[in-house]
Structures are given as structure tokens and as C-alpha cells.
Design an enzyme around this catalytic site. Structure first.
Site, PDB file in Angstrom:
ATOM      1  CB  CYS A  43      -0.940  -0.013   1.205  1.00 33.25           C
ATOM      2  SG  CYS A  43      -1.819   1.534   1.408  1.00 33.25           S
ATOM      3  CB  CYS A  48      -3.190   2.442  -1.757  1.00 29.55           C
ATOM      4  SG  CYS A  48      -3.446   0.748  -1.307  1.00 29.55           S
ATOM      5  CE  LYS A  51      -4.594   4.004  -6.448  1.00 28.94           C
ATOM      6  NZ  LYS A  51      -5.176   2.695  -6.306  1.00 28.94           N
ATOM      7  CE1 TYR A 178     -10.600  -2.264  -6.704  1.00 24.17           C
ATOM      8  CE2 TYR A 178     -10.629  -4.560  -7.370  1.00 24.17           C
ATOM      9  CZ  TYR A 178     -11.121  -3.538  -6.609  1.00 24.17           C
ATOM     10  OH  TYR A 178     -12.148  -3.767  -5.743  1.00 24.17           O
ATOM     11  CD  GLU A 182      -6.792   1.931  -9.133  1.00 22.35           C
ATOM     12  OE1 GLU A 182      -5.632   1.587  -8.812  1.00 22.35           O
ATOM     13  OE2 GLU A 182      -7.725   2.008  -8.310  1.00 22.35           O
ATOM     14  CG  HIS A 437     -28.829  22.997  -4.739  1.00 18.52           C
ATOM     15  ND1 HIS A 437     -28.828  22.123  -5.799  1.00 18.52           N
ATOM     16  CD2 HIS A 437     -28.979  24.246  -5.239  1.00 18.52           C
ATOM     17  CE1 HIS A 437     -28.984  22.822  -6.911  1.00 18.52           C
ATOM     18  NE2 HIS A 437     -29.085  24.097  -6.602  1.00 18.52           N
ATOM     19  CD  GLU A 442     -28.162  18.903  -5.307  1.00 28.01           C
ATOM     20  OE1 GLU A 442     -29.214  19.263  -4.759  1.00 28.01           O
ATOM     21  OE2 GLU A 442     -27.457  19.673  -5.985  1.00 28.01           O
TER      22      GLU A 442
HETATM   23  P1  NDP Z   1      -7.732  -7.854 -10.600  1.00 25.97           P
HETATM   24  O1  NDP Z   1      -8.073  -9.108  -9.919  1.00 25.97           O
HETATM   25  O2  NDP Z   1      -8.489  -6.626 -10.295  1.00 25.97           O
HETATM   26  O3  NDP Z   1      -7.839  -8.068 -12.176  1.00 25.97           O
HETATM   27  C1  NDP Z   1      -7.063  -9.045 -12.820  1.00 25.97           C
HETATM   28  C2  NDP Z   1      -7.342  -8.959 -14.282  1.00 25.97           C
HETATM   29  O4  NDP Z   1      -6.400  -9.757 -14.983  1.00 25.97           O
HETATM   30  C3  NDP Z   1      -8.715  -9.458 -14.679  1.00 25.97           C
HETATM   31  O5  NDP Z   1      -9.181  -8.659 -15.727  1.00 25.97           O
HETATM   32  C4  NDP Z   1      -8.440 -10.883 -15.131  1.00 25.97           C
HETATM   33  O6  NDP Z   1      -9.328 -11.328 -16.105  1.00 25.97           O
HETATM   34  C5  NDP Z   1      -7.079 -10.743 -15.761  1.00 25.97           C
HETATM   35  N1  NDP Z   1      -6.251 -11.949 -15.705  1.00 25.97           N
HETATM   36  C6  NDP Z   1      -6.075 -12.782 -14.682  1.00 25.97           C
HETATM   37  N2  NDP Z   1      -5.209 -13.750 -14.993  1.00 25.97           N
HETATM   38  C7  NDP Z   1      -4.819 -13.518 -16.258  1.00 25.97           C
HETATM   39  C8  NDP Z   1      -3.933 -14.176 -17.164  1.00 25.97           C
HETATM   40  N3  NDP Z   1      -3.273 -15.275 -16.805  1.00 25.97           N
HETATM   41  N4  NDP Z   1      -3.780 -13.667 -18.398  1.00 25.97           N
HETATM   42  C9  NDP Z   1      -4.439 -12.541 -18.761  1.00 25.97           C
HETATM   43  N5  NDP Z   1      -5.288 -11.881 -17.962  1.00 25.97           N
HETATM   44  C10 NDP Z   1      -5.483 -12.364 -16.719  1.00 25.97           C
HETATM   45  O7  NDP Z   1      -6.160  -7.682 -10.365  1.00 25.97           O
HETATM   46  P2  NDP Z   1      -5.183  -6.437 -10.373  1.00 25.97           P
HETATM   47  O8  NDP Z   1      -3.863  -7.028 -10.717  1.00 25.97           O
HETATM   48  O9  NDP Z   1      -5.711  -5.316 -11.168  1.00 25.97           O
HETATM   49  O10 NDP Z   1      -5.174  -6.010  -8.840  1.00 25.97           O
HETATM   50  C11 NDP Z   1      -4.856  -6.959  -7.834  1.00 25.97           C
HETATM   51  C12 NDP Z   1      -5.647  -6.720  -6.589  1.00 25.97           C
HETATM   52  O11 NDP Z   1      -5.122  -5.590  -5.913  1.00 25.97           O
HETATM   53  C13 NDP Z   1      -7.117  -6.392  -6.842  1.00 25.97           C
HETATM   54  O12 NDP Z   1      -7.898  -7.535  -6.916  1.00 25.97           O
HETATM   55  C14 NDP Z   1      -7.471  -5.539  -5.646  1.00 25.97           C
HETATM   56  O13 NDP Z   1      -7.903  -6.367  -4.619  1.00 25.97           O
HETATM   57  C15 NDP Z   1      -6.161  -4.879  -5.274  1.00 25.97           C
HETATM   58  N6  NDP Z   1      -6.162  -3.482  -5.748  1.00 25.97           N
HETATM   59  C16 NDP Z   1      -7.080  -2.620  -5.222  1.00 25.97           C
HETATM   60  C17 NDP Z   1      -7.119  -1.311  -5.642  1.00 25.97           C
HETATM   61  C18 NDP Z   1      -8.153  -0.409  -5.082  1.00 25.97           C
HETATM   62  O14 NDP Z   1      -8.745  -0.731  -4.052  1.00 25.97           O
HETATM   63  N7  NDP Z   1      -8.449   0.738  -5.715  1.00 25.97           N
HETATM   64  C19 NDP Z   1      -6.176  -0.792  -6.613  1.00 25.97           C
HETATM   65  C20 NDP Z   1      -5.263  -1.782  -7.124  1.00 25.97           C
HETATM   66  C21 NDP Z   1      -5.271  -3.072  -6.684  1.00 25.97           C
HETATM   67  P3  NDP Z   1     -10.741 -12.036 -15.719  1.00 25.97           P
HETATM   68  O15 NDP Z   1     -11.614 -10.974 -15.157  1.00 25.97           O
HETATM   69  O16 NDP Z   1     -11.176 -12.557 -17.012  1.00 25.97           O
HETATM   70  O17 NDP Z   1     -10.388 -13.086 -14.696  1.00 25.97           O
END
Ligand code: NDP
Length: 448
Positions: A43, A48, A51, A178, A182, A437, A442
Site C-alpha cells: 500500500c 495505493c 498510485k 483495478y 487505474e 445544493h 445531492e
Molecule cells: P484484478 O483481480 O483486479 O484483475 C485481474 C485482471 O487480470 C482481470 O481482468 C483478469 O481477467 C485478468 N487476468 C487474470 N489472470 C490472467 C492471465 N493469466 N492472463 C491474462 N489476464 C489475466 O487484479 P489487479 O492485478 O488489477 O489487482 C490486484 C488486486 O489488488 C485487486 O484484486 C485488488 O484487490 C487490489 N487493488 C485494489 C485497488 C483499489 O482498491 N483501488 C487498486 C489496485 C489493486 P478475468 O476478469 O477474465 O479473470
């Protein structure tokens, strides 16, 4: 005298580990925490916090443009990645210092080494020192997953993205979750040509469909490119340094940087957990009970390594609950119901409670209220972008069971509104609250 060196030995000084260490020490425990990298964890060091600072930096691109419509004489402005990068990294250093001070002031012994579990009450440090503890807490977080394709080593992950030498002219971001959304917003605002490559046709699985669709629509209209249902074949590095992503079908895409954002896996490799009989689930996450206890009586785990909800505030709560339970004579569990979350995309989106689809499945009859509007400041700025707020109500009880929004400041607004959803307030309670307002928030009390 205790038969152990420490009452608590924590592995990992991230959000969950630091909170647990501090609270356990405040309850009187003798605590040590081992960290092989930097204090603060994902984080603070590479997640976080940096970022969010990049998000603020990115926002100036549109704000400076819009300022002209508000009468400001803004000369042509250039963006310097290295200035922002270095300032952000400086802030990360400052925060790491604060985390270290917290541990120091609570008399937690900080051990800057890798630690490996060697038994229910023992760990071995990289230096060879062996340490015993009555309890061990594993708070080692998660690590980015790299897809197994030829040339994957040419890509980077969110660990490296904050340190780039220069802002890429072209960036391919693999994933649709995510981190992908982002950083697509961030680099697009910095002027990069951004392509999101996603293996499925779905972005941000788990968020409300209408909200996700709105993000896609806005992202596309801003100029972010998407390749859906794209199966990557290999990544090739050409002689001039260009990276070329080849797909099983369709044209290749060229980039200067390829960012993998394909999920994060629990950080358990080589931790020695089997030496203490700590069970993992089929995704490699440490299995814990409601009190964060593993299958080994003296070993607990909190945060991303348990893969419950990979969110900082959740890890912090788990760490705190663990310390109160084990050292504070106050057994506590974490309530995972109605945890708000946000994606700091551009614009950001946020949600709490059930999506429309989840509510229909669970409750049968639901009422859905939406407000689809152009924020006032965008009207004057001549920006077409529309915000969307959505409220899901249990038709039987009138209780608000979900709130989802996309638009400027959505996470800020949703954090406050989440209190009402968590408290089980009804649509009538929202309606009874007088609007503030003029504001965007709102809309929440004016839904018809
Ligand atoms: P996410 O789980 O959000 O998304 C992963 C993405 O990668 C999905 O679109 C998934 O596809 C795809 N994917 C998974 N495996 C493969 C693969 N082998 N080949 C190609 N595509 C793949 O993960 P992130 O890495 O973005 O973030 C990790 C975690 O960190 C998040 O789950 C979240 O909990 C945390 N995070 C939170 C944030 C916040 O609160 N604002 C900000 C950043 C991270 P599919 O959907 O098809 O499975």
C-alpha cells in the site's frame, strides 16, 4: 521469564503486519517484525499511496484544460514525468519513516531480513539467526502474477511502474481489473497511447455492470484503446527496443512498456509454512478461521496472504482484530459485509453492497434508482462526460442494499454514503434527508 524470545513474531511489515505489531505491543506483548524489503508494504511503497498521488498528477491534464473555460489564462503546459515520479517517491520515503517511527515508539523490534518459518514457534532469519515466539503472524501480502507467455520478462508489473525512467509514448496494459484501469487513466492523461489487452470481454468483474459499461464508454471516448477476448501469444523485443505483443489472432500491438496487471497471488513461496502444518487453499492462500488462526494453533495470518478481500483497510482490521484477540483478551472478528471499494480510474468508480444482478439473484424483487447526469463543472467546461449513480433497494423492506457510482469524487462521496448502507437505512431515510445544493452527492437523496 518466557520460554520464547518473543511473544509475537510478525513476518511482513505491511498494513496488516504493522497494525498487528503496534497493537500487540500496546497490549504489552514483546514483538519483533521481520521485513525483507521496506516498511509499509504494498500500500505505502508500491500501491495505493503512490498510485493515488499519480492519479492527482494525472488529473491536472484535464483540469488545466478546463480552467480556460473558467477564465484562467493557462499557457501551454508541459508535463515532466521525472518531477512527479521523484516527488512521489520522496513522499513514499517520508511515509516509510513514519511507519518505522510507529514501530520504534511501540518498542517493536524491527528486523530487516527475510524470515522463514521452521516450526510452530520458530523462524530462521536470512542471517542464520534462529528466533522463537509464542505466536507467529504471517502478513506477507501478495505478489503480481505474470502470465506464462514467451517474452513475459520484457514486461513490468505495478512493482516497477513507479520507477520508470521516462513516461512511455505507448503502453500496453494487460488485464482488465483495478490496476489496469487505474494506470490506463494515469498514462492516458500523461499523453501516452494506451491499449488495454484483456483475456475476456469483461472489465472489473464484481462491479455493477452499468457502472463498468459507463467506464468503458468514457475510456473509449477519451481515446484509450481496448483489445477484448485477446489471447496473447508472445512478446517480442525488436532491435530498436520496441516491444511487440503478438496475439493468437489479430494484428500485433507495439509498445514501449508492457504492464502486467493480471491479479496478485498470496506471497507464500519459500516461507516454510509446511514445516508447521499451515494449510493453504487451492489458490495458495493461507486458510484461516474467523479469528485469523491457521491450521497451526500458534500461527495466524492476516491480509492479502489469506486472499479474503485484497484491500488495505481490511488487512488493517484483520491485524487489529488478531492483536486484540490474542493479546488484548478481547476476541474480535472482522465484519466483511458492506465493505466499500473504489477503482481510481478516470473517472473513478466506487460501490458498496450488492450490485443489481447480485440483489436480483438474492432478493428476487428489487427497485433500482439511477441518476445519469452531467456534473455542473463539466457543463461549463464543455465536457460531455456524464456521471452515473445507482441505488439498489430491497422492494420488500425498502432497505438500500447497494450503492454504485461513477463520476468525479465518487470514492469520496461513496465512503460517507456507505455508512448509511452499512447501517441498513431505507430509501425513505435517504429521501428524508434534505439535499445539499449544489453538489453531486445531492443526487443520492433526490433519486426518483
Ligand atoms: P484484478 O483481480 O483486479 O484483475 C485481474 C485482471 O487480470 C482481470 O481482468 C483478469 O481477467 C485478468 N487476468 C487474470 N489472470 C490472467 C492471465 N493469466 N492472463 C491474462 N489476464 C489475466 O487484479 P489487479 O492485478 O488489477 O489487482 C490486484 C488486486 O489488488 C485487486 O484484486 C485488488 O484487490 C487490489 N487493488 C485494489 C485497488 C483499489 O482498491 N483501488 C487498486 C489496485 C489493486 P478475468 O476478469 O477474465 O479473470
Amino acid at each position: 521469564m518466557s520460554e520464547f524470545d518473543f511473544d509475537l513474531f510478525v513476518i511482513g511489515a505491511g498494513s496488516g503486519g504493522v497494525r498487528a505489531s503496534r497493537v500487540a505491543a500496546a497490549h504489552g506483548a514483546k514483538v519483533a517484525v521481520a521485513e525483507e524489503f521496506r516498511v509499509g508494504g504494498t500500500c505505502v511503497i508500491r500501491g495505493c499511496v503512490p498510485k493515488k498521488l499519480l492519479i492527482y498528477g494525472a488529473h491536472f491534464a484535464e483540469d488545466l484544460k478546463d480552467a480556460r473555460r473558467f477564465g484562467w489564462n493557462v499557457p501551454d503546459c508541459g508535463f515532466e514525468w521525472t518531477t512527479l515520479r521523484d516527488n512521489v517517491l520522496g513522499e513514499v520515503d517520508r511515509l516509510e519513516g513514519l511507519y518505522r517511527n510507529t514501530l520504534d515508539s511501540h518498542k517493536v523490534e524491527m528486523i530487516p531480513e527475510r524470515a522463514v518459518v521452521t516450526g510452530p514457534h520458530s523462524v530462521k532469519l536470512a542471517s542464520g539467526r534462529e528466533v522463537t515466539a509464542k505466536y507467529i503472524l504471517v502478513a506477507t501480502g501478495a505478489w503480481p502474477i505474470m502470465p506464462e507467455i514467451e517474452g513475459a520478462e520484457h514486461g513490468i508489473t505495478s512493482n516497477e511502474v513507479f520507477h520508470l525512467e521516462q513516461c512511455p509514448k505507448r503502453i500496453v496494459i494487460v488485464g482488465g481489473g483495478y490496476i489496469a484501469n487505474e494506470f490506463a487513466g494515469i498514462f492516458h492523461q500523461f499523453g501516452s497511447h494506451v491499449t488495454i489487452v484483456n483475456r475476456s470481454g469483461t472489465l472489473l468483474r464484481g462491479y455493477d455492470e452499468q457502472i463498468r459499461d459507463r467506464l468503458l464508454q468514457i475510456s473509449m471516448s477519451k481515446g484509450i484503446n481496448f483489445r477484448f477476448n485477446a489471447q496473447m501469444e508472445r512478446i517480442e523485443k525488436t532491435d530498436d527496443g520496441t516491444l511487440c505483443v503478438h496475439f493468437q489472432s489479430g494484428d500485433p500491438v507495439a509498445a514501449d512498456v508492457i504492464l502486467f496487471a493480471t491479479g496478485r497471488k498470496p506471497n507464500v513461496d519459500g516461507l516454510g509454512l509446511d514445516s508447521a502444518g499451515v494449510d493453504l487453499d487451492d489458490k495458495g492462500a493461507i486458510k484461516v478461521d474467523d479469528y485469523n488462526k491457521t491450521s497451526c494453533e500458534s500461527i495466524y495470518a492476516v491480509g492479502d496472504v489469506t486472499d479474503r478481500l485484497q484491500l488495505t483497510p481490511v488487512a488493517i482490521r484483520e491485524g487489529h482484530a488478531f492483536a486484540d484477540t490474542v493479546f488484548g483478551n478481547n476476541p474480535r472478528t472482522v465484519d466483511y459485509d458492506c465493505v466499500p471499494s473504489a477503482v481510481f480510474s478516470h473517472p473513478p468508480l466506487a460501490g458498496v453492497g450488492m450490485t443489481e444482478a447480485q440483489a436480483k439473484n438474492k432478493l428476487g424483487t428489487v427497485k433500482v434508482y439511477t441518476s445519469d447526469f452531467r456534473p455542473m463543472k463539466y457543463v461549463l467546461a464543455g465536457r460531455e462526460e456524464r456521471a452515473l449513480y445507482k441505488m439498489i433497494v430491497d422492494a420488500t423492506t425498502d432497505r438500500v442494499v447497494g450503492l454504485h457510482m461513477i463520476g468525479p469524487d465518487a470514492p469520496e462521496i461513496l465512503q460517507a454514503a456507505a455508512i448509511a448502507v452499512k447501517a441498513g437505512l431505507t430509501k425513505q431515510d435517504f429521501d428524508d434527508t434534505v439535499a445539499l445544493h449544489p453538489s453531486m452527492a445531492e443526487e443520492l437523496v433526490l433519486l426518483k
